[in-house]
Design a protein around this motif. Structure first.
Motif, PDB file in Angstrom:
ATOM      1  N   GLY A  19       0.810  -1.207   0.000  1.00  0.00           N
ATOM      2  CA  GLY A  19       0.000   0.000   0.000  1.00  0.00           C
ATOM      3  C   GLY A  19       0.848   1.262   0.000  1.00  0.00           C
ATOM      4  O   GLY A  19       2.063   1.205   0.212  1.00  0.00           O
ATOM      5  N   LYS A  91       1.549   6.000  -6.737  1.00  0.00           N
ATOM      6  CA  LYS A  91       1.584   5.496  -5.364  1.00  0.00           C
ATOM      7  C   LYS A  91       2.712   6.184  -4.586  1.00  0.00           C
ATOM      8  O   LYS A  91       2.508   6.620  -3.452  1.00  0.00           O
ATOM      9  N   THR A  94       1.626   9.624  -3.819  1.00  0.00           N
ATOM     10  CA  THR A  94       0.648   9.676  -2.730  1.00  0.00           C
ATOM     11  C   THR A  94       1.346   9.474  -1.387  1.00  0.00           C
ATOM     12  O   THR A  94       1.043  10.142  -0.405  1.00  0.00           O
ATOM     13  N   TYR A 142      -9.289   5.822   3.793  1.00  0.00           N
ATOM     14  CA  TYR A 142      -8.650   4.955   2.794  1.00  0.00           C
ATOM     15  C   TYR A 142      -8.142   3.663   3.439  1.00  0.00           C
ATOM     16  O   TYR A 142      -8.053   2.633   2.795  1.00  0.00           O
TER      17      TYR A 142
ATOM     18  N   THR B 794      -2.920   4.142  -4.542  1.00  0.00           N
ATOM     19  CA  THR B 794      -2.765   3.470  -3.256  1.00  0.00           C
ATOM     20  C   THR B 794      -1.947   2.188  -3.325  1.00  0.00           C
ATOM     21  O   THR B 794      -1.722   1.551  -2.311  1.00  0.00           O
TER      22      THR B 794
END
Lengths: 291, 816
Positions: A19, A91, A94, A142, B794
């Motif tokens: 993740g 990713k 983020t 999330y 994600t």
């Protein structure tokens, strides 16, 4: 990346899902922590006279770092939508966005030198803190909601949920033809109502007290429960269809609620970011104006 | 019937009308016989407004009738007016039931009783006009029809649709779509299940049944058709029901019986075989020529060229070069030595063993799909780990195989006439060794499709390829100083077996000492631990199993079953034991492989004791993935739903990286334990989509991706053949305004695939964009790789190969 992939320039994972919070073994968490520690230690070591404030050379340094970071963090919105070529990963962006955003709490607060008041400077600070808080809200959503959403939809897609509702509505319409006036009105109520209407509060709380499908189902069930079961009773058929519709409605409403939870924080986070940037401009202009 | 025609042409499709036009232009007496009342029935029956494509694009059209990509109506109009201009002699409503006589005097008997005399006959009847007929009593009644043009045309009728393939289901749904038509529609399926239809169609049909719009009868056959009624044989006995109209959709077949009755022989007994033909399209019956789809050429341009050529040949123009001559010339122009196309074809045919059995016409066709190349001594032909599914053959010279990746001195030569690269052809995996030219050589690279065609038309070639492939696979797999002469006995006792998905080749606890090499597909190894089947490992093509029982002299220690339909080479245990005794190095090698497999089994068993639920989970997830096509995948998109926030940025990124259309559907697809397999291409080892592509537009690219090139004609075969539903048929949407104009000025639909409405509104009315097949190409050629993975905020989306994902390493990671 293995040798083969390296040759062809192809991106292939080693087969594990990682993740954005864990990205690259918490690389950005480490970097953000380092930055925050550095800021705190230097704040303690460097002796600014008469006291720490935003207007000292040290304050300016922290402020400049902060504003550059804010501008870079807001670029995530563009990065996400610009599908350009090259070896970048959203990713990683983020991940950096989340952790560097959090480190702004330290940098911003130290930049103020704990001098807050009722002015445009504090406005910018407060807005920044609200943006960060909404971001924390986003991260927590999330981290928890996707699992629930996946379990709730159980391999059906939203389009399939809506399609099965439409299909049941058609069957209800046909099945309700032989019913008497009262019962037909109940079914019509269920058919005519927008089962998801009623605004954002309904959707977020997933409470639909005025749902006519539930009302119709319960009222018709009262009749069918006490009546003997016959094979071709149209009311029985309608009752079972309403029961199915109710179940699908429950799942769809839950789905929409979870989807809204995943999205709503962005409706605070993004506009507040624009407000923050506006306040920052006012803050910087006024600082230089009153130099 | 006094006129004797020089040429009688049967069938007025593209091939037939091109032939007739040529005959008319040359002034030959001719007649064009058409069964219906209009030209080119197959294209006439295309749905209204369908865009017809003209491929292969590099082929030059040589015909007196024009043809280019365009709307069905325009093409039909052109053909009608031009055949009229050429004064083609067309005889409508003329169905030929028999052809008798010899070259120079054929008698064509028509169903209306007329007899037509002709010196030569051209068969251009295609394969479409021959639907399977109702065979029950009353099967000839006029209310039985075999097509449905407009479902809206029938009102208040009881209609029976016979046959629940896609055509039947679509017809039935069309007839029942509008309740206002008040039709009672019944669909009849011979089997208990729907075996031939697309999944989506079956679902739609079952939904229509559940809502009472269509009556579905399964396990049922019609036994009697009468005016107003139909009688069925159902699982519950006989049933007679009202029926005003029967629509029979039971498939079609080449009219082989009729053609054979004319004296024409076919290449094989195979259901899809074509007639034997000479280079001038003459069949084994002298004076009867076969062209078009019936000759094995389904594309319109081929058909039209053949129509032209065949009439030229009949007219004595033997110097005519086929229209593909320039293409072949271009293929041969870089080879050393000046030879004509015909000489080159003969040179290759006679020098390459597997091509010996081809006719000159087959050779020509074969070379269109293949490439002849010249390699200088020492030049690399392909590298180890290159992707590639083509077969190479050596027409002159020899090549060297570098069998050891780390030692360039270890080489094995392959000589003139032989083949190489067969592993890629058979397994679809990457190349196993680097090959370079040993001397100046000419090699033919045979595309996968051409190689498959070759194997089905020349059985000797198939056997030769299989034997060589088996031998090489053994040599490569076991290495250890084996040479081909060691393997003679093992090869003589080997056998290639096909294993359907889920069937075991080895069952735990059974006797048996045969070895199996996975030649195609993949296998999973399972073992019963504490009463449960536990997934041990995944074996891709190229692995071997069965050594434990062979060496340990035990019963089988685990079950090995096919993950997908696979092929294995079965090696006889006794013969293999003899080989092991002769070769101690090989024995040592196999023993060490065996030891590591035993360690793995022991590891999982140990885990099972301490972390039972983790092992069960691993086992279940592995089985779930295998069920969802992992077993034949080479690269698959997996989404971890505990990370996925449903932003659909993967779909948007996909659309924005590929002319505005997304090739994946994130939400659809199966999920197990939060692991989601979205509807997206798995890049199968042996892609189902490639199986039946008329322009041969689907290929495997340099990174292993399966992609569709620009020559797609939009026929939809690949979409129907894909078992995972990942191919869409879409027209390219108009170009969107840039990102900044959307963000700042609100122009355009924003990132991702534009809505149908927006595309329609903003389409350029002057440009007709045909629907084409689109699918994932793994973002080939895009720096940075797959957009879906790069754009996931994600980390929920990853792309993996099955070997990487289905490993015990996962277990270690999660089991702690």
């Amino acid at each position: 990346m293995d040798r083969q992939a390296a040759q062809s320039g192809r991106v292939q994972s080693d087969g594990t899902h990682e993740g954005f919070l864990r990205h690259a073994n918490f690389r950005w968490l480490k970097i953000a922590t380092m930055i925050s520690l550095l800021a705190i230690v230097s704040y303690l070591i460097i002796d600014v006279q008469p006291r720490h404030n935003g207007g000292s050379w040290y304050g300016y340094t922290l402020g400049s770092i902060g504003v550059l970071m804010i501008l870079w963090l807001s670029l995530l919105g563009i990065r996400k939508r610009r599908m350009s070529r090259g070896h970048w990963s959203l990713k990683a962006w983020t991940s950096a966005h989340a952790y560097l955003g959090l480190s702004l709490i330290v940098i911003g607060t130290l930049h103020t030198g704990f001098q807050l008041g009722w002015n445009v400077h504090t406005l910018a600070y407060v807005l920044m803190m609200i943006v960060i808080l909404s971001g924390i809200w986003g991260i927590s959503v999330y981290a928890t909601v996707p699992k629930i959403m996946s379990a709730n939809r159980d391999q059906t897609t939203e389009a399939q949920m809506l399609a099965s509702l439409r299909s049941i509505d058609r069957q209800l319409h046909d099945a309700a033809q032989p019913l008497d006036q009262n019962h037909a009105e109940l079914v019509r109520g269920s058919l005519d109502q927008d089962p998801f209407g009623g605004g954002i509060i309904r959707r977020m709380t997933n409470r639909y007290p005025a749902c006519k499908t539930i009302a119709a189902h319960e009222k018709i069930m009262l009749v069918t429960e006490s009546a003997p079961r016959t094979r071709d009773d149209p009311l029985e058929k309608v009752a079972s269809l309403l029961g199915r519709k109710r179940a699908i409605l429950a799942r769809t409403r839950k789905h929409l609620q979870l989807k809204a939870m995943l999205e709503i924080w962005l409706h605070f986070h993004v506009p507040l970011t624009f407000a923050l940037i506006a306040a920052l401009i006012a803050h910087i202009v006024s600082v230089f104006f009153y130099w | 019937m006094s006129t004797k025609y020089r040429i009688a042409i049967i069938g007025s499709g593209p091939a037939g009308l091109s032939a007739a036009s040529r005959a008319a232009v040359l002034g030959l007496t001719h007649v064009l016989l058409e069964k219906t009342d209009h030209l080119s029935d197959t294209i006439y029956k295309y749905q209204k407004g369908k865009h017809v494509m003209a491929t292969p694009s590099q082929l030059i059209l040589r015909s007196d009738v024009d043809f280019g990509a365009g709307k069905r109506e325009f093409i039909l109009d052109t053909w009608d007016s031009q055949t009229g201009d050429h004064k083609v002699n067309v005889r409508y409503h003329s169905e030929v039931k028999a052809i008798e006589g010899e070259r120079g005097s054929f008698n064509l008997q028509l169903t209306d009783g007329a007899v037509i005399e002709a010196e030569t006959v051209i068969l251009a009847i295609g394969t479409q006009g021959n639907p399977n007929l109702m065979r029950c009593d009353g099967g000839g009644l006029p209310h039985i029809q075999y097509t449905l043009d407009d479902p809206g045309a029938y009102i208040d009728e009881h209609i029976a649709v016979i046959g629940a393939g896609d055509a039947g289901i679509e017809n039935a749904l069309g007839l029942a779509a509008d309740p206002e038509q008040r039709n009672t529609v019944t669909i009849v399926n011979r089997n208990a299940e729907f075996t031939t239809a697309k999944d989506a169609n079956i679902k739609a049909l079952l939904a229509a049944r559940d809502s009472g719009r269509v009556i579905v009868r399964t396990g049922t056959t019609p036994t009697l058709v009468e005016p107003g009624f139909i009688t069925y044989d159902t699982p519950d006995g006989e049933a007679k029901v009202k029926c005003d109209r029967v629509i029979a959709r039971m498939g079609s077949a080449p009219p082989r019986k009729f053609i054979e009755s004319c004296g024409v022989e076919f290449t094989s007994e195979d259901r899809v075989a074509f007639p034997k033909l000479s280079p001038s399209f003459e069949s084994t019956k002298q004076g009867i020529y076969v062209i078009g789809a019936l000759a094995g050429y389904p594309l319109i341009k081929h058909c039209m060229n053949q129509g032209y050529d065949v009439v030229e040949f009949i007219n004595g123009n033997n110097a005519l070069k086929p229209a593909d001559e320039p293409i072949l010339e271009a293929k041969f122009k870089d080879l050393p030595g000046r030879k004509s196309v015909e000489e080159w074809l003969e040179f290759l045919r006679s020098n390459i063993t597997i091509l010996n059995g081809l006719t000159p016409l087959q050779m020509r066709e074969f070379m269109l799909d293949s490439e002849a190349r010249f390699y200088r001594s020492g030049e690399t032909i392909f590298e180890r780990n290159d992707p590639g599914s083509s077969l190479f053959s050596i027409a002159s010279g020899s090549v060297e195989v570098l069998i050891d990746a780390h030692d360039a001195t270890k080489i094995v030569p392959i000589n003139t006439g032989s083949i190489f690269g067969e592993v890629g052809l058979i397994s679809g995996r990457r190349r196993g060794a680097t090959i370079r030219a040993g001397e100046d050589s000419i090699c033919v690279e045979i595309s996968r499709t051409a190689a498959l065609k070759l194997q089905s038309s020349v059985p000797a070639a198939k056997r030769a390829i299989e034997r060589i492939a088996t031998e090489r696979q053994l040599l490569q797999l076991f290495g250890s100083g084996l040479v081909s002469s060691d393997l003679t006995e093992v090869l003589d006792n080997s056998e290639i077996q096909t294993v359907s998905a889920g069937k075991p080749v080895i069952t735990e606890g059974d006797e048996g000492d045969d070895m199996f090499i996975i030649r195609q597909g993949s296998m999973i190894v399972e073992r019963k631990i504490a009463g449960k089947q536990v997934f041990l490992s995944y074996l891709p093509a190229g692995s071997y199993v069965g050594e434990m029982a062979l060496i340990g002299n035990t019963r089988r220690t685990a079950t090995v079953k096919a993950a997908v339909k696979s092929e294995v080479i079965k090696l006889d245990g006794t013969a293999f034991k003899a080989l092991l005794e002769m070769k101690p190095e090989l024995l040592a090698r196999i023993k060490s492989d065996m030891a590591s497999r035993q360690d793995l089994n022991a590891f999982i068993e140990a885990k099972k004791d301490s972390f039972s639920s983790v092992v069960d989970m691993y086992s279940n997830v592995a089985n779930f993935l295998v069920e969802n096509g992992m077993g034949e995948a080479t690269d698959v998109l997996l989404i971890d739903e505990s990370l996925c926030v449903g932003c659909d940025n993967c779909e948007k990124a996909c659309a924005d990286s590929h002319e505005g259309l997304s090739r994946l559907d994130r939400e659809a697809g199966r999920t197990y334990a939060h692991l989601h397999v979205p509807t997206s291409c798995r890049h199968c080892e042996h892609p189902h989509c490639m199986a039946d592509c008329p322009p041969n537009a689907i290929h495997r690219g340099p990174d292993g991706e399966v992609f569709i090139d620009d020559t797609c004609i939009g026929c939809g075969n690949c979409q129907r053949n894909c078992p995972y539903g990942v191919i869409r048929m879409e027209a390219e949407p108009p170009k969107k305004p840039g990102l900044l104009s959307w963000m700042l000025l609100g122009m355009g639909p924003g990132p991702g695939e534009p809505s149908k409405k927006w595309s329609y509104k903003n389409a350029d009315p002057n440009v007709e964009k045909p629907k084409k097949a689109i699918k994932c190409d793994m973002c080939s050629g895009i720096d940075g790789g797959p957009a879906c993975v790069r754009a996931c905020p994600t980390g929920a989306a990853i792309r993996v190969s099955p070997e990487k994902f289905l490993t015990v390493a996962k277990l270690e990671g999660e089991g702690g």
